[in-house]
Design a protein around this motif. Sequence first.
Motif, short mmCIF file in Angstrom:
data_model
loop_
_atom_site.label_atom_id
_atom_site.label_comp_id
_atom_site.label_asym_id
_atom_site.label_seq_id
_atom_site.Cartn_x
_atom_site.Cartn_y
_atom_site.Cartn_z
N VAL A 1 0.61 -42.70 -7.88
CA VAL A 1 -0.39 -43.29 -7.00
C VAL A 1 -1.41 -44.11 -7.77
N CYS A 2 -1.28 -44.19 -9.09
CA CYS A 2 -2.19 -45.04 -9.87
C CYS A 2 -1.43 -45.53 -11.10
N ASP A 3 -2.05 -46.43 -11.85
CA ASP A 3 -1.41 -47.04 -13.01
C ASP A 3 -1.37 -46.07 -14.19
N LYS A 4 -0.26 -46.08 -14.90
CA LYS A 4 -0.06 -45.44 -16.20
C LYS A 4 -0.21 -43.92 -16.17
N TYR A 5 -1.45 -43.42 -15.94
CA TYR A 5 -1.73 -42.00 -16.16
C TYR A 5 -1.23 -41.09 -15.04
N CYS A 6 -1.07 -41.63 -13.86
CA CYS A 6 -0.59 -40.80 -12.76
C CYS A 6 0.90 -40.54 -12.92
N GLY B 1 5.55 -52.51 -7.69
CA GLY B 1 6.07 -53.76 -8.23
C GLY B 1 5.29 -54.96 -7.78
N ALA B 2 4.50 -54.85 -6.75
CA ALA B 2 3.68 -55.98 -6.26
C ALA B 2 2.40 -55.43 -5.63
N TYR B 3 1.65 -54.70 -6.43
CA TYR B 3 0.42 -54.11 -5.95
C TYR B 3 -0.68 -55.17 -5.83
N LEU B 4 -1.52 -55.04 -4.82
CA LEU B 4 -2.72 -55.86 -4.70
C LEU B 4 -3.83 -55.24 -5.53
N ARG B 5 -4.65 -56.08 -6.15
CA ARG B 5 -5.66 -55.58 -7.10
C ARG B 5 -7.01 -56.22 -6.84
N LEU B 6 -8.06 -55.47 -7.23
CA LEU B 6 -9.43 -55.98 -7.19
C LEU B 6 -9.70 -56.77 -8.46
N ILE B 7 -10.15 -58.01 -8.28
CA ILE B 7 -10.47 -58.89 -9.41
C ILE B 7 -9.28 -58.96 -10.37
N ASN B 8 -8.08 -58.87 -9.78
CA ASN B 8 -6.84 -58.96 -10.56
C ASN B 8 -6.77 -57.91 -11.68
N ARG B 9 -7.46 -56.77 -11.44
CA ARG B 9 -7.49 -55.76 -12.51
C ARG B 9 -7.19 -54.37 -11.97
N TRP B 10 -7.97 -53.93 -10.99
CA TRP B 10 -7.84 -52.55 -10.52
C TRP B 10 -6.92 -52.50 -9.31
N ARG B 11 -5.99 -51.61 -9.39
CA ARG B 11 -5.05 -51.42 -8.28
C ARG B 11 -5.76 -50.66 -7.15
N GLU C 1 5.67 -53.27 -12.74
CA GLU C 1 4.94 -54.18 -13.64
C GLU C 1 4.59 -53.42 -14.92
N ASN C 2 4.37 -54.18 -15.98
CA ASN C 2 4.06 -53.54 -17.26
C ASN C 2 2.80 -52.67 -17.18
N ARG C 3 1.76 -53.19 -16.49
CA ARG C 3 0.51 -52.44 -16.43
C ARG C 3 0.56 -51.29 -15.44
N SER C 4 1.60 -51.25 -14.59
CA SER C 4 1.74 -50.17 -13.61
C SER C 4 2.73 -49.12 -14.07
N GLU C 5 3.53 -49.43 -15.10
CA GLU C 5 4.59 -48.50 -15.50
C GLU C 5 3.99 -47.20 -16.01
N PRO C 6 4.39 -46.06 -15.46
CA PRO C 6 3.81 -44.77 -15.87
C PRO C 6 4.24 -44.38 -17.27
N GLU C 7 3.42 -43.56 -17.93
CA GLU C 7 3.75 -43.10 -19.28
C GLU C 7 4.96 -42.17 -19.27
N SER C 8 5.10 -41.39 -18.21
CA SER C 8 6.24 -40.47 -18.10
C SER C 8 7.44 -41.20 -17.47
N ASP C 9 8.65 -40.85 -17.93
CA ASP C 9 9.85 -41.46 -17.37
C ASP C 9 10.49 -40.58 -16.29
N GLY C 10 9.83 -39.45 -15.97
CA GLY C 10 10.34 -38.58 -14.91
C GLY C 10 11.46 -37.67 -15.33
N SER C 11 11.71 -37.57 -16.63
CA SER C 11 12.82 -36.72 -17.08
C SER C 11 12.52 -35.23 -16.88
N GLU C 12 11.27 -34.87 -16.64
CA GLU C 12 10.93 -33.46 -16.47
C GLU C 12 11.50 -32.89 -15.16
N PHE C 13 11.96 -33.76 -14.24
CA PHE C 13 12.49 -33.28 -12.96
C PHE C 13 13.99 -32.96 -13.03
#
Length: 812
Positions: free
Chosen positions: A256-261, A480-490, A693-705
């Motif tokens: 639900v958020c970029d990278k850390y979620c 893959g096509a999130y709308l952002r505030l000031i082209n920065r925050w999702r 997108e590169n800035r939206s890609e999460p750090e985890s690859d989901g292999s824990e599931f």
Amino acid sequence: MEKPKFSMQSSLINSDIIFVKLHAPWEVLGRYAEQMNVRMPFRRKIYYLPRRYKFMSRIDKQISRFRRWLPKKPMRLDKETLPDLEENDCYTAPFSQQRIHHFIIHNKDTFFNNATRSRIVHHILQRIKYEEGKNKIGLNRLLTNGSYEAAFPLHEGSYRSKNSIRTHGAVNHRHLLYECWASWGVWYKYQPLDLVRRYFGEKIGLYFAWLGWYTGMLFPAAFIGLFVFLYGVTTLDHCQVSKEVCQATDIIMCPVCDKYCPFMRLSDSCVYAKVTHLFDNGATVFFAVFMAVWATVFLEFWKRRRAVIAYDWDLIDWEEEEEEIRPQFEAKYSKKERMNPISGKPEPYQAFADKCSRLIVSASGIFFMICVVIAAVFGIVIYRVVTVSTFAAFKWALIRNNSQVATTGTAVCINFCIIMLLNVLYEKVALLLTNLEQPRTESEWENSFTLKMFLFQFVNLNSSTFYIAFFLGRFTGHPGAYLRLINRWRLEECHPSGCLIDLCMQMGIIMVLKQTWNNFMELGYPLIQNWWTRRKVRQEHGTERKVNFPQWEKDYNLQPMNAYGLFDEYLEMILQFGFTTIFVAAFPLAPLLALLNNIIEIRLDAYKFVTQWRRPLASRAKDIGIWYGILEGIGILSVITNAFVIAITSDFIPRLVYAYKYGPCAGQGEAGQKCMVGYVNASLSVFQISDFENRSEPESDGSEFSGTPLKYCRYRDYRDPPHSLVPYGYTLQFWHVLAARLAFIIVFEHLVFCIKHLISYLIPDLPKDLRDRMRREKYLIQEMMYEAELERLQKERKERKKNGKAHHNEWP
């Protein structure tokens, strides 16, 4: 002109303070009561009861025989402790010294009650000239220029007594009001409105009559709202949607958020899905319609109740006096004058162009302040979109796993603090803009100030709620096509269980915190101030014992009623009424919270008026003024907002479309829980993780599931899969849901508005029995006045004949 008598007394606490005590003798009271058309009792009423009322009176007698065996009378007023308020049992007429023999005068000292005496004295002081000069008139000018520090009527003594009121009776009306109204032990009793009116005047009496009526009308609303909530509790185990969410261990949701979620199982939101069902269930639509109708019934029956009160308090034929011009208006436009069409005297005049220019500047100021509110809401939005990522990377697992709830909770608390800070600013801005407009009279000033303050406070209090209800999660785009505030925050997304849980939290927290804070400020602040004043007095006298001061000095040490009269009390209740009706479809427990608060509010306000405030000047009023129009506007707005909440915020429409069009019962005309099988899967779309997108890609690859990196995840939307002809395009189900939502809004609004107008038409503003009583009373008054005048003329004729005969016998 004979004036009120006065005496002067130095303060026992501060020798620099001189008290001027005014007393109006009988001659002055009689003369000005006649000028002010004060209505006074002159004959006992002869009640005319139709047959049906006689029948009901017999039933009441039978019921009363059983009631005397009950230990207490809940929701009853102990009338045996109240004095005989004979004003309500008598016909009244404007006081006239020429017809003084028509009026019931047992004692001239008590014929005019204290509220009427204070009103007459204030009427004199407002019109008396204190210096030679055109503008040197009235007590308000002396208070404004600092000649006098305060002016107030005195309380009738202490509100406490060592003896019980049941054995020794009340010491005074203030003591009686405290025991029968302001004491916390009588919270379940009716209000003695006639005694409140007699002590504080009609304007304050009408406020408590309206507050009591509003609180009583909240009982059915709170009961139905609690029933809707309990219906959700009882049907929770049978809800197919929450079952599917709790069992969806194989459905992996997109972050639900970029990278850390991280990725999460849909079953992890099982608790939120169940909580959502408590508020968003099959009874929600019924409750929204009920509350819209309830608001109309409340206002229509209040008009009838107000008519009865106005009749009982002799306000039917009362008209406000021609108001005096405000000193500020007179000083500003003293060079321009025109003839007053009513009084025929010259008065200051404001040119139309000047008035329009000031209104334009004031409107610009209002628009600017609304922009400030929107900017504050935008800041909260930025806080939410930034903080959700921070909480997702938190060390504590509890916060990390519930990052969205933690974000919503902290955002609501911060929003509440911003609301309270901006309220202080709004009051100053509203004062500045209202004074800039230069209203002609005090009532025009009060109405203008009231509209501005209500608009500011309403927008300030509800702007974040509107954002959560209608904008949160609506314009986020898709993976893959999130709308952002000031082209920065999702932009922030809704929880996998929907946005309704966020709206419930927003309303619940704001409503509880706001009402708790208001109750503390209403009672806690005066208590602390009065305690501090008493402490200073004891220190100055060098004793810790209670010092016995005269009544005028005790009242001077109390807190004055706020400068805006009943404005704060009305505003608090009107804003609560808005919370109770505007978003009630999302929070059915709002009427219950309002009811519990108002039960406390009535006694809290009563305690404050009787014990903590100086006695306010008794003034007359026929209704609650401009607030009634605001209530009607809120009632109309509530229909629109509840229609949008049900159609857009809740999942009622998507579930309905699925049940009739796409579910296992499609085309069969059924809509039970068995028809909802597969709804959760149908409401989720598929996203290919490699398309992030590169800035939206999460750090985890989901292999824990599953032990291997995930290839796909799901998200809430109606979009085509990634390998279709139009990847991530809207499906046909999306358009069906959108059309159903628009159709529901139109049908709901038209249906409810038709019901509201029908109810308004069917409920007359004046009860039929009251109309008959008024007509009969008018007829009887004319008959009695004619008989009394005929009796007086016959008596005078007999006296003339007797005197003439005596003179005839004396003639030689």
